[in-house]
Design a protein around this motif. Structure first.
Motif, PDB file in Angstrom:
ATOM      1  N   MET A  49     -12.195 -18.089 -33.779  1.00 35.62           N
ATOM      2  CA  MET A  49     -12.470 -18.567 -32.426  1.00 35.62           C
ATOM      3  C   MET A  49     -12.220 -17.439 -31.436  1.00 35.62           C
ATOM      4  SD  MET A  49     -13.757 -21.491 -31.924  1.00 35.62           S
ATOM      5  CE  MET A  49     -13.497 -21.637 -30.183  1.00 35.62           C
ATOM      6  N   ASP A  77     -20.800 -26.481 -30.266  1.00 36.44           N
ATOM      7  CA  ASP A  77     -19.722 -27.213 -30.931  1.00 36.44           C
ATOM      8  C   ASP A  77     -20.384 -28.272 -31.813  1.00 36.44           C
ATOM      9  OD1 ASP A  77     -17.677 -29.147 -31.567  1.00 36.44           O
ATOM     10  OD2 ASP A  77     -16.461 -28.273 -29.953  1.00 36.44           O
ATOM     11  N   TYR A  89      -9.238 -26.817 -30.261  1.00 35.98           N
ATOM     12  CA  TYR A  89      -9.402 -25.770 -31.269  1.00 35.98           C
ATOM     13  C   TYR A  89      -8.023 -25.277 -31.706  1.00 35.98           C
ATOM     14  CZ  TYR A  89     -14.082 -25.901 -29.228  1.00 35.98           C
ATOM     15  OH  TYR A  89     -15.305 -26.310 -28.757  1.00 35.98           O
ATOM     16  N   THR A  93      -9.944 -23.375 -36.725  1.00 41.92           N
ATOM     17  CA  THR A  93     -11.273 -23.504 -36.142  1.00 41.92           C
ATOM     18  C   THR A  93     -12.003 -22.162 -36.236  1.00 41.92           C
ATOM     19  OG1 THR A  93     -10.361 -25.115 -34.580  1.00 41.92           O
ATOM     20  CG2 THR A  93     -12.537 -24.226 -34.083  1.00 41.92           C
TER      21      THR A  93
END
Length: 179
Positions: A49, A77, A89, A93
């Protein structure tokens, strides 16, 4: 994260034999405790992420853009695309970068699982029991000894109009990123 793909490509070179004709490789991941997968040929890379820059007037499921090595990547998403509850998140993630009709798009998933080798005989058609919004993205149901995986058609995750609206081709990336 890219280690999953690197291991796949190393193994693939060693195992390229007649079984490749009867099975396909998929990158599996989790969304809301359900297994999904993209065909490995659609996957460019997996990244952690990152900070996402919101873009005004993007659809709700499009979280914004990231700058990945100088390339602006729109971020979707998958939970929101599938009309599921948004989740905070965390360290598990990830973003799966796919190539969709000549543009790269990132898809946020709860967590990446593994690269699966699924026999073509183990892929069933999509059940017709439900008419959910998610059904249009699924091209089949893969059965493995340990799990059932919804096989997604990456090219149907966004329609042509949606891809066009997310494409920054011809735009000045520095100007967009600065907004």
């Amino acid at each position: 994260m890219s280690n999953v793909l690197n291991r796949f490509y190393d193994e693939d070179e060693l195992e390229h034999n007649e079984s490749a004709e009867t099975s396909e490789k998929y990158l599996s991941f989790l969304i809301d405790k359900q297994y999904y997968a993209f065909h490995i040929n659609d996957v460019r890379e997996i990244i952690e992420m990152q900070d996402i820059t919101p873009v005004p007037e993007f659809p709700d499921y499009a979280k914004g853009i990231i700058n990945l090595r100088g390339i602006l990547i729109p971020i979707i998403d998958v939970r929101l695309r599938f009309c599921k509850t948004e989740m905070d998140y965390n360290e598990r993630t990830c973003i799966i970068i796919l190539n969709l009709k000549e543009i790269e798009v990132g898809f946020i998933v709860d967590t990446v699982d593994e690269v699966l080798d699924i026999d073509n005989e183990s892929i069933a058609p999509v059940p017709k029991l439900s008419d959910t919004k998610t059904r249009k993205f699924i091209k089949g149901v893969g059965k493995t000894p340990k799990k059932i995986v919804m096989l997604l058609d990456a090219q149907k995750m966004l329609n042509d109009e949606e891809i066009k609206s997310l494409d920054f081709d011809g735009e000045d990336p520095e100007l967009i990123a600065a907004e």
